[in-house]
Design a protein around this motif. Sequence first.
Motif, mmCIF file in Angstrom:
data_model
loop_
_atom_site.group_PDB
_atom_site.id
_atom_site.type_symbol
_atom_site.label_atom_id
_atom_site.label_comp_id
_atom_site.label_asym_id
_atom_site.label_seq_id
_atom_site.Cartn_x
_atom_site.Cartn_y
_atom_site.Cartn_z
ATOM 1 N N THR A 219 0.850 -1.202 0.000
ATOM 2 C CA THR A 219 0.000 0.000 0.000
ATOM 3 C C THR A 219 0.879 1.244 0.000
ATOM 4 O O THR A 219 2.031 1.202 0.416
ATOM 5 C CB THR A 219 -0.924 0.059 1.233
ATOM 6 O OG1 THR A 219 -0.109 -0.022 2.408
ATOM 7 C CG2 THR A 219 -1.961 -1.035 1.225
ATOM 8 N N CYS A 220 0.288 2.329 -0.436
ATOM 9 C CA CYS A 220 1.024 3.596 -0.535
ATOM 10 C C CYS A 220 1.224 4.199 0.855
ATOM 11 O O CYS A 220 0.303 4.275 1.657
ATOM 12 C CB CYS A 220 0.241 4.555 -1.420
ATOM 13 S SG CYS A 220 0.890 6.222 -1.425
ATOM 14 N N ARG A 221 2.435 4.634 1.107
ATOM 15 C CA ARG A 221 2.760 5.225 2.411
ATOM 16 C C ARG A 221 1.990 6.520 2.646
ATOM 17 O O ARG A 221 1.671 6.875 3.760
ATOM 18 C CB ARG A 221 4.260 5.529 2.438
ATOM 19 C CG ARG A 221 4.839 5.971 3.753
ATOM 20 C CD ARG A 221 6.321 6.266 3.582
ATOM 21 N NE ARG A 221 7.077 5.069 3.229
ATOM 22 C CZ ARG A 221 7.596 4.226 4.111
ATOM 23 N NH1 ARG A 221 7.487 4.463 5.375
ATOM 24 N NH2 ARG A 221 8.252 3.150 3.718
ATOM 25 N N ARG A 222 1.667 7.225 1.558
ATOM 26 C CA ARG A 222 1.013 8.519 1.743
ATOM 27 C C ARG A 222 -0.504 8.408 1.785
ATOM 28 O O ARG A 222 -1.152 9.014 2.613
ATOM 29 C CB ARG A 222 1.437 9.491 0.650
ATOM 30 C CG ARG A 222 0.996 10.922 0.955
ATOM 31 C CD ARG A 222 1.052 11.793 -0.280
ATOM 32 N NE ARG A 222 2.377 12.315 -0.535
ATOM 33 C CZ ARG A 222 2.772 12.746 -1.734
ATOM 34 N NH1 ARG A 222 1.947 12.680 -2.764
ATOM 35 N NH2 ARG A 222 3.987 13.214 -1.913
ATOM 36 N N CYS A 223 -1.085 7.592 0.849
ATOM 37 C CA CYS A 223 -2.552 7.616 0.779
ATOM 38 C C CYS A 223 -3.181 6.257 1.116
ATOM 39 O O CYS A 223 -4.400 6.108 1.056
ATOM 40 C CB CYS A 223 -3.019 8.113 -0.583
ATOM 41 S SG CYS A 223 -2.762 6.925 -1.905
ATOM 42 N N ASP A 224 -2.356 5.269 1.488
ATOM 43 C CA ASP A 224 -2.829 3.952 1.924
ATOM 44 C C ASP A 224 -3.552 3.154 0.850
ATOM 45 O O ASP A 224 -4.147 2.123 1.150
ATOM 46 C CB ASP A 224 -3.764 4.073 3.147
ATOM 47 C CG ASP A 224 -3.011 4.508 4.381
ATOM 48 O OD1 ASP A 224 -1.934 3.954 4.628
ATOM 49 O OD2 ASP A 224 -3.496 5.423 5.080
ATOM 50 N N SER A 225 -3.515 3.597 -0.398
ATOM 51 C CA SER A 225 -4.258 2.854 -1.419
ATOM 52 C C SER A 225 -3.410 1.702 -1.955
ATOM 53 O O SER A 225 -2.191 1.654 -1.773
ATOM 54 C CB SER A 225 -4.640 3.778 -2.567
ATOM 55 O OG SER A 225 -3.528 3.957 -3.420
ATOM 56 N N PHE A 226 -4.095 0.776 -2.629
ATOM 57 C CA PHE A 226 -3.401 -0.351 -3.256
ATOM 58 C C PHE A 226 -3.005 -0.014 -4.703
ATOM 59 O O PHE A 226 -2.527 -0.874 -5.419
ATOM 60 C CB PHE A 226 -4.304 -1.589 -3.247
ATOM 61 C CG PHE A 226 -4.353 -2.268 -1.914
ATOM 62 C CD1 PHE A 226 -3.437 -3.266 -1.579
ATOM 63 C CD2 PHE A 226 -5.311 -1.914 -0.978
ATOM 64 C CE1 PHE A 226 -3.481 -3.897 -0.343
ATOM 65 C CE2 PHE A 226 -5.355 -2.531 0.262
ATOM 66 C CZ PHE A 226 -4.441 -3.526 0.578
ATOM 67 N N ILE A 236 5.376 2.887 -7.346
ATOM 68 C CA ILE A 236 4.785 4.187 -7.658
ATOM 69 C C ILE A 236 3.274 4.128 -7.487
ATOM 70 O O ILE A 236 2.618 3.187 -7.953
ATOM 71 C CB ILE A 236 5.169 4.638 -9.081
ATOM 72 C CG1 ILE A 236 6.701 4.793 -9.117
ATOM 73 C CG2 ILE A 236 4.495 5.964 -9.450
ATOM 74 C CD1 ILE A 236 7.278 5.204 -10.424
ATOM 75 N N CYS A 237 2.727 5.125 -6.806
ATOM 76 C CA CYS A 237 1.285 5.167 -6.560
ATOM 77 C C CYS A 237 0.620 5.952 -7.688
ATOM 78 O O CYS A 237 0.975 7.103 -7.933
ATOM 79 C CB CYS A 237 1.011 5.839 -5.214
ATOM 80 S SG CYS A 237 -0.744 6.053 -4.901
ATOM 81 N N SER A 238 -0.356 5.309 -8.329
ATOM 82 C CA SER A 238 -0.987 5.998 -9.452
ATOM 83 C C SER A 238 -2.051 6.981 -8.963
ATOM 84 O O SER A 238 -2.552 7.795 -9.718
ATOM 85 C CB SER A 238 -1.601 4.987 -10.423
ATOM 86 O OG SER A 238 -2.591 4.244 -9.745
ATOM 87 N N LEU A 239 -2.404 6.911 -7.682
ATOM 88 C CA LEU A 239 -3.403 7.849 -7.151
ATOM 89 C C LEU A 239 -2.768 9.170 -6.725
ATOM 90 O O LEU A 239 -3.246 10.239 -7.075
ATOM 91 C CB LEU A 239 -4.110 7.242 -5.941
ATOM 92 C CG LEU A 239 -5.390 6.454 -6.179
ATOM 93 C CD1 LEU A 239 -6.068 6.198 -4.848
ATOM 94 C CD2 LEU A 239 -6.337 7.229 -7.089
ATOM 95 N N CYS A 240 -1.679 9.067 -5.942
ATOM 96 C CA CYS A 240 -1.136 10.328 -5.398
ATOM 97 C C CYS A 240 0.271 10.620 -5.912
ATOM 98 O O CYS A 240 0.835 11.664 -5.611
ATOM 99 C CB CYS A 240 -1.168 10.316 -3.878
ATOM 100 S SG CYS A 240 0.117 9.313 -3.114
ATOM 101 N N GLY A 241 0.848 9.677 -6.654
ATOM 102 C CA GLY A 241 2.154 9.945 -7.251
ATOM 103 C C GLY A 241 3.338 9.663 -6.337
ATOM 104 O O GLY A 241 4.488 9.800 -6.741
HETATM 105 ZN ZN LIG Z 1 -0.705 7.158 -2.874
#
Ligand SMILES: [Zn+2]
Length: 307
Positions: A219-226, A236-241
């Motif tokens: 999961t993303c460290r910043r926004c917790d998304s998968f 790389i998180c495609s939601l928050c970058g």
């Molecule tokens: Zn994120």
Amino acid sequence: MAILPIKPRFEPDKLKIYRILNARMKLSDQEIKYYHNLEKRYEGEMMFDRLMENLIGERLIINDLLLMQNSTTFQSDSVIFSQDSIDLFEVKNYEGNFKYESGKFYMLSGNDIKNPLHQLERNETLLRQFLQSIGCYLPIEPHLIFMNPNFTLYQSPINKPIIYPTQLGLFMEKFNRKQSKLTIKHTKFADQVLSSHLNESPYKVLPNYRYDMLKKGPTCRRCDSFSISLIGNKFICSLCGFNDGIEQMVMRCVGEIKILFPQMNITANVIQDWCRVMECKRRISRILSRNLEVRGYGKWTYYELKI
Ligand SMILES: [Zn+2]
């Protein structure tokens, strides 16, 4: 230079656990509400800590203090020892419109909420008794601080120790105007308070969860998304970058397992199962050996935090 608290505030373990569970399982509406309150509360406390970085003079700051007096535990958001007083802070991050009527707090939508002034009074009484029991008779100044700039209290009482968001600047000025020099006595009392601090287990009031119930994957460290994928050497998180290195991601997974399942041994298998995307187990083992203490041997190898 800001005064460093003698007991700094850390993100509560309970909040960390809720955050992971919220990402990896379905919480009930009530649990989600509770989790959001925890987030909000911590956010308000951090705003308060940033404000207190403007304090000058000699002072001892103790944050997030849990004491027992008369077989009752009580939690104080912040206690500050100054030369002639001890300031006790109850910090609230309420947002929106509230109303004060006949000694009660209401949301304008109608529901009444626990009166934070009562909580502050109770804490003040218990803290006073505690301090007197160790021979400390400095006067206590209680403060109820509303940190959120979007908070309004209609019909607010004027004779109560409340600080509103618009008053924070003046409050700090006034606080700093009182000079403060500490003696060995202050330090002795503060040490006694610190050594009586209780550590509350975060595992008491939690949603029911088991390993097999939780969604696996990074999961993303910043926004917790998968919404995160391994591209080259980065997640790389495609939601928050946000992007994270592989080593950081593996260690983030270790941290999650450690806090969710403190009894579970950390092995390369466990971490591979939790992260899901890392094909190469030897790579995980190498990262674990670099960052943790290796125990056992061969297929029984597991890892513990370095002391
Ligand atoms: Zn994120």
